[in-house]
Scaffold this motif. Structure first.
Motif: not given
Length: 151
Positions: A18-31, A89-102
């Motif tokens: 399942v991990h492999k299938l999900i990773n492959e599917s998500m990677t196709e979307e950019g992350v 340093k403080i790390v925060s997600i960018t708008q692009t990061g939110r879009q890629v995650l979504e």
């Protein structure tokens, strides 16, 4: 009758497939799945130090630093000085990061829906009950071991 070990081996096999299938599917979307864990954490928790991420995800600090370097290079996260500690340093997600995650969330859900469609409602209920029992037992063992280390 199957042994506990045989059943647990099948669970690990399922997890890895399942991990492999999900990773492959998500990677196709950019992350990848690994990178999405960081993005998901930052989207839920909000801006934080990399040490907070390492602690929360149980990763080595160096692993987190390297992951953040890559995410920052891809403009998915940004680092800013910590006003409370100029060394940090403080790390925060960018708008692009939110879009890629979504975008990556959709194929993840699709893969899981397709896999679990092999079960009917009664089987899903049984599986959830079984998994809950195993999670509770694992938590009990972890707590017992932590307690034993203290004494």
């Amino acid at each position: 009758m199957k042994s506990h070990f045989e059943v647990s081996e099948k669970l690990f096999e399922l997890y890895h497939r399942v991990h492999k299938l999900i990773n492959e599917s998500m990677t196709e979307e950019g992350v990848s799945l690994a990178r999405s864990k960081f993005l998901f954490f930052l989207s839920k928790l909000g801006p934080c130090r990399s040490t907070d991420i390492a602690d929360a995800l149980s990763f080595a600090p160096r692993t987190v630093t390297e992951a953040i370097d890559g995410l920052e290079r891809d403009k998915l996260v940004e680092r800013k000085p910590d006003p409370a500690d100029r060394r940090a340093k403080i790390v925060s997600i960018t708008q692009t990061g939110r879009q890629v995650l979504e975008a990556a969330e959709t194929p993840r859900k699709q893969v899981l829906e397709e896999i679990f469609s092999a079960l009917d409602d009664q089987q899903l209920d049984q599986l959830q009950s079984i998994v809950n029992s195993l999670v509770r037992k694992a938590d009990d063992i972890r707590l017992r071991r932590e307690d034993e280390k203290k004494h």
